[in-house]
Design an enzyme around this catalytic site. Structure first.
Site, mmCIF file in Angstrom:
data_model
loop_
_atom_site.group_PDB
_atom_site.id
_atom_site.type_symbol
_atom_site.label_atom_id
_atom_site.label_comp_id
_atom_site.label_asym_id
_atom_site.label_seq_id
_atom_site.Cartn_x
_atom_site.Cartn_y
_atom_site.Cartn_z
ATOM 1 N N ARG A 272 1.078 13.968 10.195
ATOM 2 C CA ARG A 272 -0.242 13.753 9.602
ATOM 3 C C ARG A 272 -0.585 12.337 10.071
ATOM 4 O O ARG A 272 0.105 11.373 9.729
ATOM 5 C CB ARG A 272 -0.128 13.838 8.077
ATOM 6 C CG ARG A 272 -1.421 13.539 7.311
ATOM 7 C CD ARG A 272 -1.436 12.113 6.857
ATOM 8 N NE ARG A 272 -2.480 11.833 5.877
ATOM 9 C CZ ARG A 272 -2.836 10.634 5.510
ATOM 10 N NH1 ARG A 272 -2.214 9.576 6.007
ATOM 11 N NH2 ARG A 272 -3.783 10.461 4.616
ATOM 12 N N GLU B 149 -6.282 12.625 9.768
ATOM 13 C CA GLU B 149 -6.901 12.234 8.505
ATOM 14 C C GLU B 149 -8.110 11.377 8.844
ATOM 15 O O GLU B 149 -8.017 10.158 8.973
ATOM 16 C CB GLU B 149 -5.915 11.416 7.658
ATOM 17 C CG GLU B 149 -6.459 11.081 6.294
ATOM 18 C CD GLU B 149 -6.612 9.590 5.995
ATOM 19 O OE1 GLU B 149 -7.112 9.250 4.921
ATOM 20 O OE2 GLU B 149 -6.224 8.770 6.840
ATOM 21 N N LEU C 90 -8.886 2.913 15.549
ATOM 22 C CA LEU C 90 -7.928 2.241 16.450
ATOM 23 C C LEU C 90 -8.547 1.121 17.286
ATOM 24 O O LEU C 90 -7.902 0.109 17.548
ATOM 25 C CB LEU C 90 -7.259 3.263 17.379
ATOM 26 C CG LEU C 90 -6.515 4.421 16.694
ATOM 27 C CD1 LEU C 90 -5.770 5.252 17.732
ATOM 28 C CD2 LEU C 90 -5.533 3.911 15.632
ATOM 29 N N HIS D 294 -3.131 12.142 -2.458
ATOM 30 C CA HIS D 294 -2.579 10.937 -3.090
ATOM 31 C C HIS D 294 -3.603 9.821 -3.199
ATOM 32 O O HIS D 294 -3.314 8.769 -3.748
ATOM 33 C CB HIS D 294 -1.376 10.463 -2.276
ATOM 34 C CG HIS D 294 -1.773 10.043 -0.885
ATOM 35 N ND1 HIS D 294 -2.224 10.932 0.072
ATOM 36 C CD2 HIS D 294 -1.827 8.818 -0.300
ATOM 37 C CE1 HIS D 294 -2.524 10.285 1.175
ATOM 38 N NE2 HIS D 294 -2.289 8.995 0.977
ATOM 39 N N ASP E 135 0.857 -1.183 0.000
ATOM 40 C CA ASP E 135 0.000 0.000 0.000
ATOM 41 C C ASP E 135 0.899 1.241 0.000
ATOM 42 O O ASP E 135 0.728 2.155 0.811
ATOM 43 C CB ASP E 135 -0.947 -0.013 1.209
ATOM 44 C CG ASP E 135 -1.932 1.160 1.187
ATOM 45 O OD1 ASP E 135 -1.999 1.856 0.150
ATOM 46 O OD2 ASP E 135 -2.608 1.386 2.197
ATOM 47 N N ASP F 252 -2.375 9.051 10.096
ATOM 48 C CA ASP F 252 -3.142 8.263 9.143
ATOM 49 C C ASP F 252 -4.262 7.506 9.851
ATOM 50 O O ASP F 252 -4.035 6.870 10.888
ATOM 51 C CB ASP F 252 -2.182 7.245 8.490
ATOM 52 C CG ASP F 252 -2.867 6.426 7.415
ATOM 53 O OD1 ASP F 252 -3.277 7.020 6.414
ATOM 54 O OD2 ASP F 252 -2.997 5.194 7.593
ATOM 55 N N ASN G 97 -2.704 2.749 12.997
ATOM 56 C CA ASN G 97 -3.767 1.743 13.037
ATOM 57 C C ASN G 97 -3.306 0.328 12.696
ATOM 58 O O ASN G 97 -3.836 -0.643 13.221
ATOM 59 C CB ASN G 97 -4.878 2.168 12.072
ATOM 60 C CG ASN G 97 -6.024 1.193 12.057
ATOM 61 O OD1 ASN G 97 -6.733 1.051 13.051
ATOM 62 N ND2 ASN G 97 -6.179 0.480 10.943
ATOM 63 N N ASP H 169 -4.553 -4.871 11.513
ATOM 64 C CA ASP H 169 -4.749 -3.797 12.501
ATOM 65 C C ASP H 169 -4.046 -4.143 13.810
ATOM 66 O O ASP H 169 -4.123 -5.288 14.276
ATOM 67 C CB ASP H 169 -6.243 -3.626 12.820
ATOM 68 C CG ASP H 169 -6.934 -2.678 11.860
ATOM 69 O OD1 ASP H 169 -6.581 -2.674 10.658
ATOM 70 O OD2 ASP H 169 -7.843 -1.949 12.313
HETATM 71 C C1 BGC Z 1 -4.071 6.777 3.331
HETATM 72 C C2 BGC Z 1 -4.136 5.778 2.226
HETATM 73 C C3 BGC Z 1 -3.822 4.413 2.804
HETATM 74 C C4 BGC Z 1 -4.708 4.094 4.014
HETATM 75 C C5 BGC Z 1 -4.206 2.931 4.792
HETATM 76 C C6 BGC Z 1 -5.194 6.303 4.221
HETATM 77 O O1 BGC Z 1 -6.181 6.928 4.587
HETATM 78 O O2 BGC Z 1 -4.237 8.099 2.918
HETATM 79 O O3 BGC Z 1 -3.282 6.110 1.172
HETATM 80 O O4 BGC Z 1 -4.020 3.455 1.820
HETATM 81 O O5 BGC Z 1 -4.768 5.167 4.903
HETATM 82 O O6 BGC Z 1 -3.069 3.275 5.499
#
Ligand code: BGC
Length: 544
Positions: free
Chosen positions: A211, A255, A218, A321, A73, A213, A115, A183
């Protein structure tokens, strides 16, 4: 004494709130610039291009994951949290990058993936070696795949379940993303502590924050959707406490792709969870507004979005992205977006659109500039996606989200000036290819998109009202978006025309008078304004 009355506290608060005045740039190292001729961008390549970013007006770079990873990923599957992917360089290169960024008065944040890990991470390798291994409890196991039923599938185009069967130990493990991303089990205190150590490691190397993710997922609890649970917020507060107590001035950016009401919870009480959160609902509504030629989708989402506290800030963005996510859109909105923005079914991924900004907005310079002006003037800190400042396009022949992660187009020469070797991914071709769209030619052309965005960034830099002011909507015809931003003794008025016909905006009587037109840098007495299709104004005055 309140902080506002103490000059010392006022100054230190202004400084610690640096992220409110910042301009972020999301940077994918692999695609940015290759210095060792292996076809992959690297950390030295980022260093080589810092002057370019500074010239553009960027003040903070956000690096996509740069850790060792099997890249199932694209690096969001980490196999070692304490090192750098060999393609990108070494920890020493990273330290030099941090130093070079700071020397220029800029900042740097990295991606923190809490996570899940890669299935190649030694913790998971140990965990799956036997049911009694001490690391077994680092992950979430079950005898049945019926637990937590009804939890949504995020990568629904590929995955059929959030559970994966582990043949060797005869149990299922839980994964919100790909099967190759098990996870972590945050109910395990050891996992909680491990991840705080990761945080301290990178902050000690000097990064200005993270940032974070996918912080939404969690914890898991039966009978819930396993998103934004109280336990999850409690852990995120522990994370913030590390920042407050040990690293004041660093920033946490969430995010979390949720509706405004759930999203606002990630700011906690204003001082104890995230400093920043991506404004996903606003992003979708900006594209809806363009599709409808109507400002209502933006106006209503701003009105539904609660004000954030003094230390909190939205991160506003147009593209990133990933696919342009439509998970939180209503079915009708989603249909409308597909009709407008996905003429080719290849453009749809999961529930979103794997497209870049410029082609989404029909390659129309006016619309692209207006969209950028919007994210520079609505409440929050803008986050630009690499390549969008020159209007790069996507390559739909590449799978998954790779089509929007292609090499940066620096020049019109071979391999777009990105590498001397064969690039790791095929470049974009056609009208968005590097012969038409590249940094060199746009820097040389004063009317280019690059210069338009650069100009806006430099205007914004001197106007703290954009990063810090409150917002009030102004009455306007439905195709116009008009609002006021107010901070200390400054008032900004911004008006945007989102449709294809010319429109008139009349200022409310009590707002009429003398303004400085920031785009033209001249003083004007304003009662009403004529706005051509996709044009906009930014005006400033002192006082109410
Ligand atoms: C990132 C993705 C990623 C995913 C899993 C997200 O929200 O922006 O690019 O594939 O988390 O880590």
């Amino acid at each position: 004494m309140g902080w506002a009355t103490s000059p010392f506290l006022f100054a230190s608060n202004m400084k610690n709130l640096w992220y409110k005045d910042a301009v972020f740039y999301e940077l994918y190292i692999r695609s940015f610039y290759d210095t060792n001729d292996d076809g992959h961008g690297d950390l030295k390549g980022v260093i080589a291009k810092l002057d370019y970013l500074q010239e553009l007006g960027i003040t903070c770079i956000w690096l996509l994951p740069m850790y060792p990873s099997p890249l199932k990923d694209d690096g969001y599957d980490i196999s070692d949290y304490y090192n750098i992917h060999a393609d990108y360089g070494t920890l020493d290169d990273f330290k030099r990058l941090v130093e070079e960024v700071h020397t220029r008065g800029m900042r740097i944040v990295t991606d923190l993936v809490l996570n899940h890990t890669s299935d190649q991470h030694p913790w998971f390798q140990a965990a799956r070696s036997s049911r009694t291994n001490p690391f077994r409890d680092y992950y979430v196991w079950s005898d049945t795949d019926k637990k937590y039923s009804g939890v949504r599938l995020i990568f629904g185009d590929v995955e059929t379940s959030n559970w994966a069967w582990d043949e060797a130990t005869g149990q299922y493990y839980w994964h919100r993303f790909y099967t190759s991303q098990p996870d972590l089990n945050f109910d395990n205190p050891a996992v909680q502590a491990e991840m705080l150590n990761v945080v301290r490691f990178w902050l000690n190397l000097g990064v200005d924050g993270f940032r974070v993710d996918a912080p939404t997922y969690l914890f898991e609890r039966e009978g819930t959707n396993c998103e934004s649970l109280p336990e999850t917020h409690a852990y995120l507060k522990r994370l913030r406490a590390v920042i407050n107590e040990e690293f004041p001035g660093r920033v946490l950016l969430a995010e979390s792709n949720q509706q405004p009401r759930e999203l606002i919870e990630y700011f906690g009480n204003g001082h104890d969870e995230f400093h920043m959160a991506f404004n996903f609902p606003l992003m979708t509504r900006i594209f809806l507004a363009f599709a409808e030629g109507n400002a209502e989708p933006i106006r209503s989402v701003i009105e539904q979005t609660p004000q954030t506290g003094e230390e909190c800030q939205w991160a506003i963005f147009l593209r990133n992205h990933d696919e342009l996510t439509l998970e939180m859109a209503s079915p009708a909105e989603r249909e409308h977006m597909y009709r407008e923005y996905a003429p080719d079914p290849k453009m749809i991924l999961n529930l979103g659109l794997r497209r870049r900004l410029a082609p989404l907005l029909k390659g129309d310079h006016r619309r692209i500039e207006l969209a950028n002006a919007l994210i520079l003037s609505l409440p929050g800190t803008p986050v630009l996606y690499y390549g969008d400042e020159i209007g790069m396009g996507e390559n739909l022949d590449l799978s998954d989200r790779n089509g929007v992660r292609t090499p940066m187009q620096w020049t019109d020469s071979e391999n777009a000036g990105f590498t001397k070797a064969k690039p790791f991914a095929e470049l974009v071709t056609g009208e968005y290819g590097h012969h038409h769209v590249n940094v060199d030619s746009q820097v040389a052309e004063p009317d280019s998109l690059f210069h338009a965005i650069r100009r806006l960034l430099f205007i914004r830099k001197d106007q703290p009202a954009f990063g810090r002011g409150d917002i009030q909507m102004l009455d306007a015809p439905s195709s116009l978006l008009a609002f006021k931003r107010k901070y200390l003794d400054v008032t900004m008025v911004c008006v945007y025309n989102l449709c294809t016909t010319s429109e008139t905006f009349t200022l409310p009587e009590n707002e009429q008078g003398g303004y400085i037109n920031l785009l033209e840098n001249e003083e004007q007495v304003v009662e009403s304004i004529q706005l051509e299709p996709y044009s906009y104004v930014w005006m400033k005055k002192y006082g109410e």
